[in-house]
Design an enzyme around this catalytic site. Structure first.
Site, PDB file in Angstrom:
ATOM      1  CG  HIS A 132      37.108   7.959 -42.302  1.00  0.00           C
ATOM      2  ND1 HIS A 132      37.947   8.323 -41.273  1.00  0.00           N
ATOM      3  CD2 HIS A 132      36.331   6.960 -41.812  1.00  0.00           C
ATOM      4  CE1 HIS A 132      37.691   7.573 -40.199  1.00  0.00           C
ATOM      5  NE2 HIS A 132      36.714   6.738 -40.511  1.00  0.00           N
ATOM      6  N   PRO A 133      36.160   7.970 -47.204  1.00  0.00           N
ATOM      7  CG  PRO A 133      35.028   6.615 -48.744  1.00  0.00           C
ATOM      8  CD  PRO A 133      35.684   6.587 -47.398  1.00  0.00           C
TER       9      PRO A 133
END
Length: 541
Positions: free
Chosen positions: A478-479
């Site tokens: 989930h950058p």
């Protein structure tokens, strides 16, 4: 002489140039070209989404290490994770990470977006963004106050229940965590089955839901295998994009705007390569400064995942199904004939959201519950009957960075999530494991557990659990936040996603989040694409 696109049209000019055909980029290309009034070029560094594993939900396990569809990024060594390097898979294909992710449909908490609004992002409260979530959605349960139907993005329930998932949900209830039939409804807290971005057992990426129906439009050109190398400027106005394709350097001019949708790693990288970023960083690599924006690539966030593996008493896990050729054949046949079975499962069959401290207003940890086990995602399954429950701290304090390492656009940037960089993050991860174990110890789970295989019963004290988190913690993919939106002058983009300090350039993807949402990020990124398209079209009138 103008180059020709795959569709045979001139490739040198458009009203809008969108860089990146990922979760937000496909939305933008479809919406901006919808009226037929605007010419749109969509550049994608990867290829078409032709791999069959993309379209089979559980096929994501085959895509973790596939360079044909995956950038195969990795972090810098992480000091708080014993110096380990953590893989950072990102989609390099039509649909981007929505084509290789785990399909879990979670929007985040209402409070996430209200906080964005409080941070100066006017127009981004939950009440403001809910219409875009609803517009995107084709909810199999039908429309209601929180959901939409008839949108491009299919959202569906599991194809069938599983006894392990049922037991986990019941165990959470026994542990005083309520059941929740809809994590994207009135409240997030509770335990239940996840919904997924799929329709009739097939993945619904943004390439499938948004781009495929738009591909026949004469005013939309999609150029694959086109690696963007630089945003082109006249003074401080973005006027186009330079890219490489087939060994040639090419250009496409934007009459109105360039929109970057490369994601939380590629968008800040392209800004920096184009002269927008810290003057010190750009100077080290000989890149002329167009606009000094010190926060480009900074404030990066990602969710850390820590897995607990249980040995099962019964041969009912995917490990067992896959242990023989006959079992594999059965799975394949069920999928082909019924669109059911393990191949239809997303990366969180069931799950939970809970608070590690009752004084908190909302959950701070998420659980993904899976009916298989492995040492690392993408590796072979364990030989024993096993299942997995992982924790994920929803609101990490830690902030990291994404910075170019070279003026060469083909060189990967340095990615530093700074996992466990604060005491709160370390404490929350420990408490998350302890609370998960509490739920797993409830009576409903006991008929299914031989023992905790990983980390094992010997890992008991807070110090021992933290040591395990350091040894085993990894990304949950989930950058975000590396081109953060804000009302302050230091933010990279304003509330209309315009890059500060220049004209004709926006960013619309997960990088603009001021803080990462409390859950899986894909749904929120699609919402960002929808809202960005509305804002752009409103200004084009």
């Amino acid at each position: 002489m103008a180059h020709r696109s795959e569709a045979g049209g001139a490739e040198d000019e458009a009203d809008y140039v969108v860089v990146g055909a990922g979760s937000a980029g496909c939305v933008l290309a479809a919406r901006l070209s919808e009226s037929g009034r605007h010419k749109v070029v969509l550049l994608e560094a990867g290829s078409k989404d032709s791999s069959p594993w993309i379209h089979i939900p559980l096929g994501y396990g085959k895509l973790f290490n596939d360079p044909k569809v995956n950038w195969l990024y990795a972090t810098e060594p992480q000091p708080e994770l014993e110096g380990r390097v953590v893989k950072q898979p990102r989609g390099k294909v039509l649909g981007g990470s929505s084509s290789i992710n785990g399909l879990v449909y979670i929007r985040g908490q209402h409070e996430d977006f209200d906080l964005w609004r409080q941070q100066g992002c006017t127009g981004w409260s939950f009440a403001d963004v809910l219409p875009y979530f609803r517009r995107a959605e084709d909810q199999m349960r039908g429309a209601d106050d929180f959901h939409g139907s008839g949108g491009p993005l299919a959202v569906s329930d599991r194809t069938e229940p599983h006894p392990l998932c049922d037991a986990f949900i019941e165990a959470c209830a026994e542990g005083e965590l309520p059941r929740n039939e809809d994590f994207n409804g009135a409240r997030q807290e509770g335990a239940g089955y996840y919904q997924m971005t799929a329709r009739r057992g097939r993945r619904c990426s943004t390439a499938v839901g948004y781009l495929k129906p738009a591909r026949s439009r004469a005013n939309l050109r999609v150029i694959t295998e086109a690696h963007a190398t630089k945003v082109l400027f006249e003074g401080r106005r973005a006027v186009g994009v330079e890219y490489r394709r087939g060994g040639e350097t090419r250009r496409v001019t934007a009459r109105r705007e360039v929109i970057l949708s490369g994601g939380a790693i590629n968008s800040p990288q392209l800004l920096q390569l184009s002269g927008i970023g810290s003057a010190d960083l750009l100077g080290r690599h000989g890149i002329p400064v167009v606009a000094e924006r010190r926060d480009v690539g900074e404030a990066f966030q990602d969710h850390l995942q820590v897995r607990v593996v249980l040995r099962c008493t019964q041969p009912i896990t995917l490990n067992d199904d896959m242990a023989s050729l006959l079992g594999q054949a059965r799975i394949g046949l069920r999928y082909l004939l019924q669109r059911k079975g393990p191949l239809t499962v997303c990366a969180g069959y069931a799950g939970a959201f809970f608070r590690t401290d009752e004084r908190l207003a909302t959950p701070d940890v998420q659980v993904h519950f899976l009916t298989f086990s492995t040492d690392r995602m993408g590796d072979s399954l364990h030989a024993f009957p096993g299942f997995t429950a992982s924790t994920c701290q929803l609101r990490p304090e830690s902030r990291g960075s994404v910075r170019i390492t070279s003026a060469d656009p083909l060189a990967a940037p340095a990615i530093d999530p700074n996992y466990l960089g604060t005491e709160l993050d370390r404490r929350t991860n420990v408490e998350g494991i302890k609370r998960l174990r509490h739920y797993l110890s409830m009576p409903a789970m006991q008929p299914f557990i031989v023992k905790e295989e990983i980390p094992g019963a010997e890992t008991r004290t807070d110090d021992e659990i933290l040591a395990y988190v350091r040894q085993a913690g990894t990304t949950i993919y989930h950058p975000s936040c590396s081109c953060r939106m804000g009302g302050d002058p230091e933010s990279v983009v304003d509330e209309r996603l315009r890059v500060r300090g220049v004209e004709g350039l926006r960013v619309a993807d997960g990088s603009i989040m001021p803080s990462v949402v409390s859950g899986n990020t894909n749904a929120a990124i699609i919402m960002i694409g929808e809202k960005a398209a509305d804002m752009i079209l409103a200004e084009a009138r």
